[in-house]
Scaffold this active site. Structure first.
Site, PDB file in Angstrom:
ATOM      1  N   ASP A 284     -16.011   3.047 -45.084  1.00  0.00           N
ATOM      2  CA  ASP A 284     -17.054   2.540 -45.894  1.00  0.00           C
ATOM      3  C   ASP A 284     -18.068   1.407 -44.893  1.00  0.00           C
ATOM      4  O   ASP A 284     -17.873   1.742 -43.708  1.00  0.00           O
ATOM      5  CB  ASP A 284     -16.126   1.358 -46.927  1.00  0.00           C
ATOM      6  CG  ASP A 284     -16.968   1.046 -47.944  1.00  0.00           C
ATOM      7  OD1 ASP A 284     -16.515   0.637 -49.023  1.00  0.00           O
ATOM      8  OD2 ASP A 284     -18.209   0.857 -47.834  1.00  0.00           O
TER       9      ASP A 284
HETATM   10  C1  GLC Z   1     -20.419  -1.004 -49.993  1.00  0.00           C
HETATM   11  C2  GLC Z   1     -19.349  -0.346 -51.091  1.00  0.00           C
HETATM   12  C3  GLC Z   1     -19.421   0.935 -51.235  1.00  0.00           C
HETATM   13  C4  GLC Z   1     -20.650   1.553 -50.723  1.00  0.00           C
HETATM   14  C5  GLC Z   1     -21.173   1.449 -49.380  1.00  0.00           C
HETATM   15  C6  GLC Z   1     -22.650   1.754 -49.200  1.00  0.00           C
HETATM   16  O1  GLC Z   1     -19.779  -1.848 -49.136  1.00  0.00           O
HETATM   17  O2  GLC Z   1     -18.015  -0.753 -50.682  1.00  0.00           O
HETATM   18  O3  GLC Z   1     -18.816   1.405 -52.231  1.00  0.00           O
HETATM   19  O4  GLC Z   1     -20.556   2.911 -51.318  1.00  0.00           O
HETATM   20  O5  GLC Z   1     -21.057  -0.010 -49.242  1.00  0.00           O
HETATM   21  O6  GLC Z   1     -23.368   1.209 -49.955  1.00  0.00           O
END
Ligand code: GLC
Length: 736
Positions: A284
């Site tokens: 993430d």
């Molecule tokens: C965010 C979220 C995740 C998302 C990623 C990219 O922090 O936790 O769900 O897909 O970053 O945007």
């Protein structure tokens, strides 16, 4: 019925057709042919993902060298890039690199890209898996037409905590239903073939147990038994591997002290080992680097080592891999085979998407123009909207407004707010394109006089009563919109207080004093508490955030053009002190009792939620009979057949979602008092009656024992059927 077993087996077995095996072998050859040409720097580049500047979905690191890095083959993927022109431009830079390996473009297409569908929790209220497939397919078609290869969806975090803002992204509190929804959404996004230019890679997130964050605080610690992890939180992820999901995203949280991003057990042993996942895992946003803040590794270099060894293939925005992996390999701390495994997974997806054949195949401006916000997709959004609405209260058939009223008072700033209709993760949903309640009613009732009053300030919630009472006094019926703001749920939006604003509730109460019929539209992205206003509402429609066609969908339901059929995918608490409150709780040694005493209850409030999982009314009424079983006693391997009769006892045609729950009365691990194991949606005309049949397999009766074996134990079971998780009728059987 069950597409992805909750158990250790795979519902369709692990055998692939001969054709699939030969395709995989061909791809493997192609991947290896590229891999052996790559330098270590180029390999690490494939594991490096940067954000574009279309939208920051995390803490942004200023970096003006991304394009140069792309030209040098040091970037494998970009996220948050919008539109065909921009993706083509960046792809052209990648084609200047030595090996011309194409970029992968990822984006959070959570509930639509330009055409916005109901937020996933709202859509989950439809209990319509085919609808979920279709909206995911629609979102994929629109995203692919805009140059996107990969959506970071579906989010499949089971959550029982309404304080957690991200409940809006998932399918609610139930594992079995969340598993069905996850598989349906993956199937929708990916279709049958990733090479189809109208489909995108899906991403199972957030792996794992992110929805169990303590106190509902986003990113917070997760601590639970491995039995609970396997029984409640992992099944959706396991099922989507069997369904062929292309990627996983690991989660920010730690699990029993080990951050998911550096967690070898869930990523190497389970996902890539036991479950035989051949796709890629992405961290993430910054979660590799955040292992330093977790206190799990001393520095970014340690984070890179931990993550790559644990099985995190791609580094989203930590710069840990591109900054430290080479040094770790050269120092012999990390074997290059781990890098090669991760790179193979990334290259395999790029081959499967057809990007090596044609890096620009998703960059077709004509297709973009034809696809984006098409009438077909808007109609789909409206259909999803009407099916997501849940009727919570309808006193004396206050609804539907079958006859067009002469004058309608439309009260509440949310009824006129385009930006709120989108909900969180609204991506490219253009605010001006959202249909408000006011606009939907004006279209529905062109000859009706609509009198509008703000009722409260949208920003401050300051009550504006005078105007509201004036328009109410001049109207035949009052429609009032209350609830949260679109940004009150979503990422980093946990709330300790889930009551809707007191001023909104006061407004409903005052409006009722006018003696007019008061219809409440409850808007939000999570279970909310609104006890004060409930007695003063003649009807309450939970409308979530429905997206582009919100106002039209709400008007369709108000007018009775669609009889509401939604059911709650999460329990709605009576009080935030009950949270986490969920239907599949355990009996305990002192089961709750209305008499309280020495039982599992509260001294100051009732133990039951305000509205239980699976609850939702209709404009008509239904009667569901006692369940009838094919036998009273079964032996291992039998199929348990259950039949119930459902009758429409009201005066409107309507759809009922008949739910089937089981209970294993005595087991080596205490079992929940109820577990959803099936449902059927039945459309009935007034007076019509139908039989509904369910087939329970042995796996439906099983659970993970203390040794984490999936077992089915003989004994006595209950089968319960009903229109929600509370009001059920039961039958008993014995399994030998
Ligand atoms: C965010 C979220 C995740 C998302 C990623 C990219 O922090 O936790 O769900 O897909 O970053 O945007």
């Amino acid at each position: 019925m069950l597409v992805g077993c909750l158990c250790g087996c795979s519902s369709n077995g692990s055998l692939h057709s001969l054709k699939e095996v030969s395709i995989q072998a061909l791809y493997a050859q192609k991947v290896d042919s590229v891999l052996k040409l790559m330098t270590l720097d180029e390999k690490i580049g494939q594991l490096n993902q940067y954000t574009g500047n279309f939208q920051a979905t995390g803490p942004v690191v200023e970096d003006t060298t991304k394009i140069e890095q792309i030209k040098l083959g040091l970037v494998g993927s970009m996220l948050n890039i919008k539109g065909v022109k921009n993706t083509r431009e960046l792809q052209e830079y990648a084609m200047q690199s030595r090996l011309r390996i194409p970029l992968l473009f990822g984006l959070d297409v959570i509930h639509g890209l330009r055409t916005i569908y109901p937020i996933p929790l709202g859509e989950a209220a439809s209990f319509d898996l085919n609808l979920m497939r279709r909206t995911a397919a629609g979102a994929a078609k629109e995203a692919a037409a805009q140059g996107v290869h990969w959506t970071f969806a579906p989010m499949m975090d089971v959550s029982r905590d309404a304080r957690w803002g991200r409940v809006m992204e998932g399918a609610g509190e139930d594992t079995w239903y969340g598993t069905q929804a996850a598989v349906a959404r993956v199937q929708g996004f990916q279709g049958d073939n990733l090479a189809d230019v109208h489909t995108v890679m899906a991403c199972a997130k957030h792996f794992a147990a992110y929805g169990a964050c303590i106190a509902g605080k986003d990113y917070n610690t997760v601590d639970m038994s491995e039995q609970t992890l396997h029984e409640v939180y992992l099944p959706p992820f396991k099922a989507v591997v069997e369904a062929g999901v292309a990627s996983f995203m690991n989660s920010f949280n730690d699990i029993n002290g080990i951050p998911a991003t550096g967690n070898q057990y869930i990523q190497r042993q389970l996902l890539k080992g036991d479950w035989n996942f051949n796709g890629l895992t992405v961290s993430d946003w910054g979660s590799i680097g955040e292992m330093v803040a977790h206190g799990y590794v001393p520095d970014l270099k340690g984070a890179a080592e931990s993550a790559i060894l644990a099985g995190s293939d791609m580094d989203m925005e930590s710069r840990a891999y591109v900054g430290h992996l080479k040094e770790l390999v050269e120092a012999g701390k990390v074997s290059e085979k781990y890098i090669d495994d991760a790179v193979r997974r990334v290259l395999l997806k790029k081959f499967e998407l057809g990007l090596f054949d044609d890096p620009y195949r998703y960059c077709n401006e004509q297709r973009e123009k034809e696809t984006v916000l098409s009438e077909e997709l808007r109609n789909l959004s409206r259909e999803a909207g009407v099916k997501s609405i849940v009727l919570l209260k309808n006193e004396k058939q206050a609804l539907p407004l079958s006859e067009a009223p002469k004058r309608i008072a439309v009260v509440g700033a949310l009824a006129d707010s385009k930006v709120d209709m989108r909900g969180f993760w609204a991506n490219e949903g253009v605010v001006e394109e959202m249909v408000t309640v006011r606009e939907g009613l004006a279209s529905k009732y062109p000859d009706t006089s609509l009198l509008y009053a703000e009722g409260y300030d949208l920003e401050t919630n300051e009550l504006k009563l005078q105007d509201a009472l004036r328009v109410a006094s001049q109207s035949d019926v009052v429609i009032v919109a209350v609830g949260e703001r679109y940004f009150s749920s979503g990422e980093a939006k946990s709330r300790a207080d889930i009551n809707i604003p007191q001023s909104h509730q006061q407004l409903v109460k005052e409006l009722k004093q006018t003696g007019k019929k008061v219809i409440v539209l409850l808007m939000g992205g999570r279970p909310m508490i609104f006890n004060e206003m409930t007695p003063y509402a003649d009807a309450i429609l939970l409308t979530w955030w429905l997206g582009t066609e919100a106002g039209n969908a709400i008007a369709d339901v108000l007018a009775g053009d669609y009889n509401p059929s939604g059911k709650l995918p999460m329990s709605f608490p009576l009080h935030v002190g009950q949270v986490p409150v969920y239907y599949n709780y355990k009996s305990t040694g002192r089961p709750e009792s209305k008499n309280k005493g020495y039982t599992c209850c509260y001294q100051d409030i009732d133990f039951e939620p305000a509205y239980p999982f699976g609850y939702g009314l209709s404009y008509t009424t239904f009667e569901i009979s006692e369940p009838v079983l094919s036998k009273e006693t079964y032996t291992m391997g039998d199929v348990v057949e259950v039949t119930v009769k459902v009758k429409n006892t009201g005066s409107y045609a309507g759809k009922e979602t008949v739910q089937l729950y089981i209970r294993d009365l005595v087991a080596s691990i205490t079992r929940p008092v109820k577990e959803l194991r099936g449902y059927e949606q039945v459309l009935l005309q007034p007076g019509e009656e139908k039989s509904v049949s369910f087939k329970l397999s042995m796996n439906d009766l099983g659970f993970y024992d203390s040794q984490l074996n999936f077992v089915v134990e003989p004994g006595n079971f209950l089968v319960m059927c009903g229109a929600n998780s509370k009001d059920t009728k039961f039958a008993k059987f014995t399994l030998n």
